[in-house]
Motif scaffolding. Structure first.
Motif, PDB file in Angstrom:
ATOM      1  N   LEU A 115      -4.659   3.414  -4.244  1.00 27.65           N
ATOM      2  CA  LEU A 115      -5.215   1.676  -3.844  1.00 27.65           C
ATOM      3  C   LEU A 115      -6.700   1.738  -4.159  1.00 27.65           C
ATOM      4  O   LEU A 115      -6.940   0.660  -4.972  1.00 27.65           O
ATOM      5  CB  LEU A 115      -5.079   1.234  -2.449  1.00 27.65           C
ATOM      6  CG  LEU A 115      -4.986  -0.159  -2.207  1.00 27.65           C
ATOM      7  CD1 LEU A 115      -4.047  -1.188  -2.969  1.00 27.65           C
ATOM      8  CD2 LEU A 115      -4.771  -0.505  -0.767  1.00 27.65           C
ATOM      9  N   GLU A 116      -7.534   2.541  -3.637  1.00 28.23           N
ATOM     10  CA  GLU A 116      -8.791   2.311  -4.035  1.00 28.23           C
ATOM     11  C   GLU A 116      -9.044   2.360  -5.637  1.00 28.23           C
ATOM     12  O   GLU A 116      -9.921   1.744  -6.371  1.00 28.23           O
ATOM     13  CB  GLU A 116      -9.765   3.451  -3.373  1.00 28.23           C
ATOM     14  CG  GLU A 116      -9.786   3.264  -2.050  1.00 28.23           C
ATOM     15  CD  GLU A 116     -10.680   4.294  -1.307  1.00 28.23           C
ATOM     16  OE1 GLU A 116     -11.256   5.113  -2.028  1.00 28.23           O
ATOM     17  OE2 GLU A 116     -10.477   4.560  -0.085  1.00 28.23           O
ATOM     18  N   LYS A 160      -6.733   1.955  -7.913  1.00 28.01           N
ATOM     19  CA  LYS A 160      -6.092   0.511  -8.485  1.00 28.01           C
ATOM     20  C   LYS A 160      -7.335  -0.758  -8.358  1.00 28.01           C
ATOM     21  O   LYS A 160      -7.599  -1.461  -9.343  1.00 28.01           O
ATOM     22  CB  LYS A 160      -5.053   0.138  -7.688  1.00 28.01           C
ATOM     23  CG  LYS A 160      -4.296  -1.302  -8.401  1.00 28.01           C
ATOM     24  CD  LYS A 160      -2.812  -1.394  -7.446  1.00 28.01           C
ATOM     25  CE  LYS A 160      -2.506  -2.913  -7.912  1.00 28.01           C
ATOM     26  NZ  LYS A 160      -1.436  -3.221  -7.062  1.00 28.01           N
ATOM     27  N   GLN A 161      -8.020  -0.839  -7.448  1.00 30.19           N
ATOM     28  CA  GLN A 161      -8.970  -1.765  -7.303  1.00 30.19           C
ATOM     29  C   GLN A 161     -10.210  -1.614  -8.198  1.00 30.19           C
ATOM     30  O   GLN A 161     -10.980  -2.561  -8.522  1.00 30.19           O
ATOM     31  CB  GLN A 161      -9.547  -2.022  -5.726  1.00 30.19           C
ATOM     32  CG  GLN A 161      -8.426  -2.256  -4.786  1.00 30.19           C
ATOM     33  CD  GLN A 161      -8.929  -2.278  -3.409  1.00 30.19           C
ATOM     34  OE1 GLN A 161      -9.911  -1.440  -2.964  1.00 30.19           O
ATOM     35  NE2 GLN A 161      -8.072  -2.918  -2.397  1.00 30.19           N
ATOM     36  N   LYS A 162     -10.348  -0.336  -8.579  1.00 30.43           N
ATOM     37  CA  LYS A 162     -11.514  -0.217  -9.570  1.00 30.43           C
ATOM     38  C   LYS A 162     -11.009  -0.117 -11.029  1.00 30.43           C
ATOM     39  O   LYS A 162     -11.666   0.256 -11.910  1.00 30.43           O
ATOM     40  CB  LYS A 162     -12.039   1.422  -9.317  1.00 30.43           C
ATOM     41  CG  LYS A 162     -12.808   1.465  -8.031  1.00 30.43           C
ATOM     42  CD  LYS A 162     -13.494   2.613  -7.711  1.00 30.43           C
ATOM     43  CE  LYS A 162     -14.264   2.685  -6.413  1.00 30.43           C
ATOM     44  NZ  LYS A 162     -15.079   3.889  -6.051  1.00 30.43           N
ATOM     45  N   GLN A 186       0.821  -1.317  -0.054  1.00 36.70           N
ATOM     46  CA  GLN A 186      -0.004   0.042  -0.168  1.00 36.70           C
ATOM     47  C   GLN A 186       0.766   1.130   0.024  1.00 36.70           C
ATOM     48  O   GLN A 186       0.314   2.354  -0.102  1.00 36.70           O
ATOM     49  CB  GLN A 186      -0.866  -0.121   1.230  1.00 36.70           C
ATOM     50  CG  GLN A 186      -1.958  -1.185   1.130  1.00 36.70           C
ATOM     51  CD  GLN A 186      -2.833  -1.173   2.427  1.00 36.70           C
ATOM     52  OE1 GLN A 186      -2.615  -0.206   3.011  1.00 36.70           O
ATOM     53  NE2 GLN A 186      -3.387  -2.205   2.572  1.00 36.70           N
TER      54      GLN A 186
END
Length: 122
Positions: free
Chosen positions: A70-71, A73-75, A38
């Motif tokens: 990070l959020e 990237k997750q999307k 992270q």
């Protein structure tokens, strides 16, 4: 004359319970690994730009930026523009790397290409 060499796999030696020592390692490997994933990396180019332009971002702000990247990237976002009160950063979310940085005044006259997301922090 020929020789035959035969290799046998080593069997692991498993110590009994009295031989094992438990040490309290803090943080656990999983936590440390998760934290390392992270953490934002700053490219050499971006570090130079931050220094040249006298942009300083405190640890709390970096933590927030890292969390938002990070959020992103997750999307599925690959490259993102991150706007803060004092800076504009281009961040590769996949590698979690800050690619370049500029101050907000400089960023106002810029056209940003090859990004597919934006994170606006005030």
């Amino acid at each position: 004359m020929s020789y035959r060499v035969q290799f046998f796999p080593r069997t692991p030696i498993v110590p009994n319970a009295s031989q094992t020592r438990k040490t309290n390692v803090s943080p656990s490997f999983r936590e440390a690994f998760s934290e390392a994933q992270q953490t934002l990396k700053i490219s050499k180019h971006a570090q130079q730009r931050l220094e040249e332009r006298n942009i300083s971002i405190d640890e709390q702000q970096w933590a927030l930026i890292s969390q938002k990247v990070l959020e992103a990237k997750q999307k599925g976002i690959r490259d993102s523009l991150v706007l803060t009160n004092q800076a504009a950063l281009i961040v590769n979310a996949v590698n979690q790397t800050v690619i370049t940085a500029m101050n907000r005044e400089e960023a106002q006259a810029q056209l940003f290409t090859n990004i597919n997301g934006a994170i606006i922090l005030e």
